[in-house]
Design an enzyme around this catalytic site. Structure first.
Site, PDB file in Angstrom:
ATOM      1  CB  SER A 158      -6.702  -7.749   6.637  1.00 31.42           C
ATOM      2  OG  SER A 158      -5.648  -6.838   6.796  1.00 31.42           O
ATOM      3  CG  ASP A 323      -4.208  -7.145  -0.992  1.00 28.07           C
ATOM      4  OD1 ASP A 323      -3.554  -6.132  -0.698  1.00 28.07           O
ATOM      5  OD2 ASP A 323      -4.626  -7.972  -0.149  1.00 28.07           O
ATOM      6  CG  HIS A 356      -5.702  -5.128   2.126  1.00 32.99           C
ATOM      7  ND1 HIS A 356      -5.269  -6.434   2.146  1.00 32.99           N
ATOM      8  CD2 HIS A 356      -5.958  -4.804   3.425  1.00 32.99           C
ATOM      9  CE1 HIS A 356      -5.256  -6.886   3.391  1.00 32.99           C
ATOM     10  NE2 HIS A 356      -5.671  -5.914   4.177  1.00 32.99           N
TER      11      HIS A 356
END
Length: 379
Positions: A158, A323, A356
């Protein structure tokens, strides 16, 4: 039972360390940090030629505490403990792993809650906005202090992956491999919108006091709670949420009111309440802004390939099918830009249901990819 038995393959009890930097740090915003301190942890042993160091970059609400636990708090296990440790995909028997709490954080490094040396009071609203580029500069200074000229790998998921990518741009000669997991080359308008709603929840909380709530001895908990609840919705996939909670009611029937009824409501409120007890609101504002500002292609007329032209590292890019915050298409943008430059890049798109947050999960296919890639890196 000892904690080492409770967590097989763990690095064990760890102790954070702090390094003070007196040399001023010019920031991308034009502001200057006169001095600052960085908290970090290390796992494994640095080899004689210091060639086996691996830097782990954290995402929005994580910290330097990547693996292991604390002797006085054995339940406080590092956020990537399932990935990092002896015999794990990032093997601390082979690599010297470093976790860093970024500048502006609230887990030990200098941040908005720290004392401003010019006033003797908390920085608060006066703490400057920091960027991914600024964090990478600080991480490079930490590497200098540790005598590490080049990292074997820089790894992140991320926002951490954005730092791993930025390393190859800012310091192309100082990183041999970059592992870019669940990332995007820049935020979409939708993602910026999510961040703005979260910031508005915080800044409109009556206890925010323009960012100087420390002096009032209050915390904008309501805003933090809503920001965290919104974030959690974006971290989970629809399928994961449906499987975990569905439309289950806590007490079996409608109450025809506005208190908690559905299990998902209970979960979100719990996560929000917990987050508001340990995370600093000013830090949250600044980290989400760093996300918004990340766009290495901007300086090259929007050409990501041009931004990555000078990179010398080899790359592993990983995405997850479920995601929707940073979808696989965003990772493929990075892969294409690397291939346009004929850089060495491997790409894995993992069919995982978690959304995610999949980059934090112990998924055998995902961990298998990381293990295989790391195994081929000479320490």
């Amino acid at each position: 039972m000892s904690a080492s038995h409770a967590v097989p393959g763990s690095v064990g009890a760890v102790t954070p360390q702090d390094i003070a930097f007196e040399e001023p740090l010019p920031l991308k915003s034009g502001a200057v940090m006169p001095s600052y301190s960085i908290r970090y942890e290390t796992y494994g042993t640095l080899n004689a030629d210091k060639s086996n160091a691996v830097l782990v970059c954290h995402a929005l609400n994580a910290s330097h505490h990547v693996a292991g636990w604390y002797a006085d708090d054995p339940k406080n296990v590092g956020w990537w403990d399932n990935l990092i440790g002896p015999g794990k995909p990032v093997d601390t028997n082979r690599f010297f792993v470093i976790g860093v709490n970024n500048l502006g954080g609230c887990h030990g490094s200098t941040g908005p809650a720290s004392t401003n040396p010019a006033t003797g009071k908390p920085w608060g609203a006066d703490f400057p906005v920091v960027t991914v580029e600024d964090w990478v500069q600080v991480q490079s200074r930490l590497a200098d202090r540790l005598g590490i000229g080049q990292f074997a790998a820089v790894i992140g998921g991320s926002l951490g992956a954005m730092q791993a990518l930025q390393w190859t741009i800012s310091f192309p000669d100082r990183v041999r491999h970059s592992l870019v997991i669940a990332a995007a080359p820049k935020l979409s308008a939708q993602n910026i919108a999510f961040n703005e709603v979260a910031r508005q929840a915080i800044t409109t909380d009556p206890d925010f006091h323009g960012g100087n709530y420390y002096a009032h001895r209050v915390v904008p908990r309501r805003g933090l709670r809503v920001a965290r609840m919104l974030g959690h919705i974006t971290y989970l996939s629809d399928d994961a949420m449906a499987e975990k909670f569905g439309r289950e009611l806590r007490e079996g029937g409608f109450k025809f009111g506005f208190d908690v009824e559905f299990e998902i409501e209970s979960y979100l409120r719990y996560q929000g309440d917990k987050f508001s007890t340990y995370f600093d609101a000013n830090t949250y504002l600044r980290i989400t802004k760093a996300l918004d500002y990340f766009d290495p292609a901007m300086a090259h007329g929007g050409n990501l390939a041009a931004a990555l032209a000078g990179a010398k590292a080899r790359f592993l890019v990983v995405s997850f099918t479920s995601d929707w915050r940073f979808s696989p298409g965003r990772s493929r943008e990075i892969v294409k830009a690397l291939l346009d430059n004929r850089h060495d890049v491997s790409y894995a798109e993992i069919d995982a249901p978690h959304g995610h947050d999949a980059f934090l999960m112990d998924d055998p296919r995902y961990h298998g990819v990381i293990r295989a890639y790391m195994h081929n890196i000479p320490p």
